[in-house]
Design a protein around this motif. Sequence first.
Motif, short mmCIF file in Angstrom:
data_model
loop_
_atom_site.label_atom_id
_atom_site.label_comp_id
_atom_site.label_asym_id
_atom_site.label_seq_id
_atom_site.Cartn_x
_atom_site.Cartn_y
_atom_site.Cartn_z
N ARG A 103 41.52 -16.06 -53.20
CA ARG A 103 42.95 -16.34 -53.31
C ARG A 103 43.57 -16.73 -51.97
O ARG A 103 44.51 -17.52 -51.93
N LEU A 104 43.05 -16.17 -50.89
CA LEU A 104 43.58 -16.52 -49.57
C LEU A 104 42.95 -17.79 -49.03
O LEU A 104 43.64 -18.61 -48.41
N ALA A 105 41.63 -17.96 -49.21
CA ALA A 105 40.92 -19.17 -48.78
C ALA A 105 41.21 -19.50 -47.33
O ALA A 105 41.53 -20.64 -46.98
N ASP A 106 41.10 -18.50 -46.47
CA ASP A 106 41.42 -18.69 -45.06
C ASP A 106 40.29 -18.12 -44.21
O ASP A 106 39.82 -17.01 -44.47
N PRO A 107 39.83 -18.84 -43.18
CA PRO A 107 38.74 -18.32 -42.34
C PRO A 107 39.10 -17.01 -41.64
O PRO A 107 38.24 -16.14 -41.48
N VAL A 108 40.34 -16.87 -41.19
CA VAL A 108 40.75 -15.64 -40.52
C VAL A 108 40.71 -14.47 -41.50
O VAL A 108 40.22 -13.38 -41.19
N ALA A 109 41.22 -14.70 -42.71
CA ALA A 109 41.18 -13.65 -43.73
C ALA A 109 39.74 -13.28 -44.07
O ALA A 109 39.43 -12.10 -44.31
#
Length: 288
Positions: free
Chosen positions: A171-177
């Motif tokens: 759901r976030l699809a973020d490298p940091v997450a």
Amino acid sequence: MAVVFGLLLGTGAVLTSSVFFWPRASNPPARTPSPLVTRVRDRLVQAGLGRVSVPLLIVVSTIVGVAAGAIALALAPVLIIGIAAGCLGLTLPLAVVTWRARSQRRATRVVWPDVVDHLVSAVRSGLALPDGIVSLARTGPVATRAAFADFERDYRLTGNFSSSIDGLKNRLADPVADRILETLRMSREVGGHELAAVLRNLSVYLRQDAVIRAEVEARQSWVVNAARLGVAAPWVILILLSTRPEAAAAYNTAAGTAVIAFGAVLSLIAYRLMMSLGRLPEERRWFR
């Protein structure tokens, strides 16, 4: 003829009985999406369009491409210009999604250190790791509360921490997450007393990275704007010239088509080169 009928009869008998001798697997292996489809899907999620499917984006791109080509032919009756406008319109929806995804990532880049700080506070207060993540649905940054609320719902329903973390990452699809959540997963599975220190160091690194990226992007923004202006200006002039009948007739010849096609290729190469020089490389998702 009898041989042909015999072969047809035998083939039909084999096909009819094949459902009993070679039954279909009850759980066929799931097809792994291609890297391109996965990347486009991540772009849609990052842009806040997670409910839009990749086939729907393709349909919209096709409609926009056809409409752009038709409008260009109506304004300037030159076939090669219509084809170029159609190709540009074909990529326009994906370009808008990419632009929106980058804007969203730029906006959320500054909130990840706050998310980590909330997790550090939860760990120090003695909360269990799942409860600390669930608390972010109410006390975390506003931009990420919806995703953590979905994590809370999944975890309450299944009780499976690992699968709920996977759903949160999608759901976030973020490298940091991904880095933050994989750190939490490792701490949950193998244990560790240094989680608070690791998260604190990660928060410091994320803040420094956000400050450096913001400064570099501000300094290199003129390169990006110059690339866009340098590519758009000649084509605007070309469309204006093509509205004249004698210019349209010249551009519709083989030589005129070759000149415009060669210019389009050079414009594309120059634009991609300028954008690669004027934009920082994006982080990739290593943990899926």
